[in-house]
Motif scaffolding. Structure first.
Motif, PDB file in Angstrom:
ATOM      1  N   GLU A  39      47.536 -32.062   0.776  1.00  0.00           N
ATOM      2  CA  GLU A  39      47.276 -32.918   2.261  1.00  0.00           C
ATOM      3  C   GLU A  39      46.241 -32.067   2.853  1.00  0.00           C
ATOM      4  OE1 GLU A  39      49.292 -34.627   6.394  1.00  0.00           O
ATOM      5  OE2 GLU A  39      50.520 -33.281   4.730  1.00  0.00           O
ATOM      6  N   LYS A  40      46.452 -30.975   3.048  1.00  0.00           N
ATOM      7  CA  LYS A  40      45.197 -29.945   3.632  1.00  0.00           C
ATOM      8  C   LYS A  40      43.648 -30.116   3.030  1.00  0.00           C
ATOM      9  CE  LYS A  40      47.722 -25.997   5.395  1.00  0.00           C
ATOM     10  NZ  LYS A  40      47.779 -24.531   5.304  1.00  0.00           N
ATOM     11  N   ALA A  41      44.001 -30.387   1.890  1.00  0.00           N
ATOM     12  CA  ALA A  41      42.765 -30.635   0.873  1.00  0.00           C
ATOM     13  C   ALA A  41      41.994 -31.875   1.353  1.00  0.00           C
ATOM     14  CB  ALA A  41      42.927 -30.165  -0.563  1.00  0.00           C
ATOM     15  N   CYS A  42      42.813 -32.780   1.308  1.00  0.00           N
ATOM     16  CA  CYS A  42      42.447 -34.254   1.684  1.00  0.00           C
ATOM     17  C   CYS A  42      41.768 -34.105   3.167  1.00  0.00           C
ATOM     18  CB  CYS A  42      43.479 -35.345   1.565  1.00  0.00           C
ATOM     19  SG  CYS A  42      43.952 -35.567  -0.287  1.00  0.00           S
ATOM     20  N   ARG A  43      42.432 -33.625   3.951  1.00  0.00           N
ATOM     21  CA  ARG A  43      42.077 -33.431   5.365  1.00  0.00           C
ATOM     22  C   ARG A  43      40.523 -32.770   5.309  1.00  0.00           C
ATOM     23  NH1 ARG A  43      45.951 -34.796   9.484  1.00  0.00           N
ATOM     24  NH2 ARG A  43      47.991 -35.220   8.498  1.00  0.00           N
ATOM     25  N   LEU A  44      40.169 -31.576   4.925  1.00  0.00           N
ATOM     26  CA  LEU A  44      39.311 -30.810   4.855  1.00  0.00           C
ATOM     27  C   LEU A  44      38.009 -31.692   4.061  1.00  0.00           C
ATOM     28  CD1 LEU A  44      40.856 -27.421   3.796  1.00  0.00           C
ATOM     29  CD2 LEU A  44      39.523 -27.861   5.953  1.00  0.00           C
ATOM     30  N   VAL A  45      38.266 -32.439   3.088  1.00  0.00           N
ATOM     31  CA  VAL A  45      37.482 -33.268   2.167  1.00  0.00           C
ATOM     32  C   VAL A  45      36.914 -34.433   3.279  1.00  0.00           C
ATOM     33  CG1 VAL A  45      37.344 -35.150   0.728  1.00  0.00           C
ATOM     34  CG2 VAL A  45      38.274 -33.002  -0.032  1.00  0.00           C
ATOM     35  N   LEU A  46      37.990 -34.935   4.092  1.00  0.00           N
ATOM     36  CA  LEU A  46      37.372 -35.747   4.895  1.00  0.00           C
ATOM     37  C   LEU A  46      36.657 -35.377   6.079  1.00  0.00           C
ATOM     38  CD1 LEU A  46      40.733 -38.313   5.294  1.00  0.00           C
ATOM     39  CD2 LEU A  46      38.596 -38.905   4.155  1.00  0.00           C
ATOM     40  N   PHE A  47      36.971 -34.389   6.638  1.00  0.00           N
ATOM     41  CA  PHE A  47      36.217 -33.525   7.755  1.00  0.00           C
ATOM     42  C   PHE A  47      34.679 -33.240   6.983  1.00  0.00           C
ATOM     43  CE2 PHE A  47      34.810 -29.772   9.713  1.00  0.00           C
ATOM     44  CZ  PHE A  47      35.023 -29.810  11.245  1.00  0.00           C
ATOM     45  N   CYS A  48      34.664 -32.671   5.865  1.00  0.00           N
ATOM     46  CA  CYS A  48      33.227 -32.204   5.260  1.00  0.00           C
ATOM     47  C   CYS A  48      32.403 -33.475   5.204  1.00  0.00           C
ATOM     48  CB  CYS A  48      33.505 -31.732   4.009  1.00  0.00           C
ATOM     49  SG  CYS A  48      34.215 -29.916   4.066  1.00  0.00           S
ATOM     50  N   ARG A  49      32.991 -34.578   4.648  1.00  0.00           N
ATOM     51  CA  ARG A  49      32.424 -35.886   4.479  1.00  0.00           C
ATOM     52  C   ARG A  49      31.777 -36.565   5.877  1.00  0.00           C
ATOM     53  NH1 ARG A  49      35.679 -39.624   0.738  1.00  0.00           N
ATOM     54  NH2 ARG A  49      35.182 -38.771  -0.926  1.00  0.00           N
ATOM     55  N   ARG A  50      32.843 -36.009   7.066  1.00  0.00           N
ATOM     56  CA  ARG A  50      32.147 -36.712   8.377  1.00  0.00           C
ATOM     57  C   ARG A  50      30.829 -35.676   8.462  1.00  0.00           C
ATOM     58  NH1 ARG A  50      36.176 -36.114  12.735  1.00  0.00           N
ATOM     59  NH2 ARG A  50      35.632 -34.097  12.446  1.00  0.00           N
ATOM     60  N   LYS A  51      30.976 -34.206   8.343  1.00  0.00           N
ATOM     61  CA  LYS A  51      30.099 -33.326   8.824  1.00  0.00           C
ATOM     62  C   LYS A  51      28.622 -33.898   8.108  1.00  0.00           C
ATOM     63  CE  LYS A  51      31.753 -30.917  11.864  1.00  0.00           C
ATOM     64  NZ  LYS A  51      31.607 -30.682  13.160  1.00  0.00           N
ATOM     65  N   LEU A  52      28.813 -34.208   6.751  1.00  0.00           N
ATOM     66  CA  LEU A  52      27.457 -34.244   5.857  1.00  0.00           C
ATOM     67  C   LEU A  52      27.029 -35.720   6.557  1.00  0.00           C
ATOM     68  CD1 LEU A  52      28.881 -33.406   2.390  1.00  0.00           C
ATOM     69  CD2 LEU A  52      27.035 -32.233   3.826  1.00  0.00           C
ATOM     70  N   ASP A  53      27.925 -36.812   6.777  1.00  0.00           N
ATOM     71  CA  ASP A  53      27.445 -37.867   7.297  1.00  0.00           C
ATOM     72  C   ASP A  53      26.723 -38.101   8.682  1.00  0.00           C
ATOM     73  OD1 ASP A  53      28.304 -39.301   5.137  1.00  0.00           O
ATOM     74  OD2 ASP A  53      30.130 -40.157   6.461  1.00  0.00           O
ATOM     75  N   GLU A  54      27.107 -37.054   9.533  1.00  0.00           N
ATOM     76  CA  GLU A  54      26.277 -36.610  10.903  1.00  0.00           C
ATOM     77  C   GLU A  54      25.227 -35.921  10.553  1.00  0.00           C
ATOM     78  OE1 GLU A  54      29.173 -34.021  12.719  1.00  0.00           O
ATOM     79  OE2 GLU A  54      30.411 -35.788  13.242  1.00  0.00           O
ATOM     80  N   ALA A  55      24.923 -35.076   9.632  1.00  0.00           N
ATOM     81  CA  ALA A  55      23.882 -34.441   9.227  1.00  0.00           C
ATOM     82  C   ALA A  55      23.064 -35.405   8.622  1.00  0.00           C
ATOM     83  CB  ALA A  55      24.076 -33.452   8.011  1.00  0.00           C
ATOM     84  N   LYS A  56      23.296 -36.274   7.853  1.00  0.00           N
ATOM     85  CA  LYS A  56      22.429 -37.303   7.333  1.00  0.00           C
ATOM     86  C   LYS A  56      21.822 -38.270   8.077  1.00  0.00           C
ATOM     87  CE  LYS A  56      22.789 -41.241   3.874  1.00  0.00           C
ATOM     88  NZ  LYS A  56      23.340 -41.799   2.917  1.00  0.00           N
ATOM     89  N   LYS A  57      22.582 -38.576   9.285  1.00  0.00           N
ATOM     90  CA  LYS A  57      22.302 -39.477  10.237  1.00  0.00           C
ATOM     91  C   LYS A  57      20.993 -38.595  11.167  1.00  0.00           C
ATOM     92  CE  LYS A  57      23.599 -41.794  14.558  1.00  0.00           C
ATOM     93  NZ  LYS A  57      21.977 -41.863  14.733  1.00  0.00           N
TER      94      LYS A  57
END
Length: 79
Positions: A39-57
């Motif tokens: 569960e922790k890993a899944c939450r961290l993956v989602l967080f990292c994806r969001r940060k990468l999406d923000e950087a891409k934007k």
């Protein structure tokens, strides 16, 4: 391991994710421990994806502004 929070940057979250994955590889873990780690890993993956999406934007926005400057013939140097 640091707890996930909004103040984390991508690098901190990614390091935490790597740590969780290492912990999950421990053959002595009970299934309940691995479920909690998963569960922790899944939450961290989602967080990292969001940060990468923000950087891409941000990168997309910069590229669009640069293209507008190029097309407008304006001075490329900021005041």
């Amino acid at each position: 391991m640091s707890e996930l929070n909004e103040k984390m940057d991508f690098e901190e979250a990614y390091a935490a994710l790597r740590e969780v994955v290492t912990q999950m590889e421990d053959p002595n873990n009970k299934i309940e421990e691995n479920i909690a780690l998963y569960e922790k890993a899944c939450r961290l993956v989602l967080f990292c994806r969001r940060k990468l999406d923000e950087a891409k934007k941000e990168i997309t926005d910069i590229n669009e502004r640069i293209a507008q400057l190029k097309d407008s013939g304006d001075d490329i140097f900021e005041d």
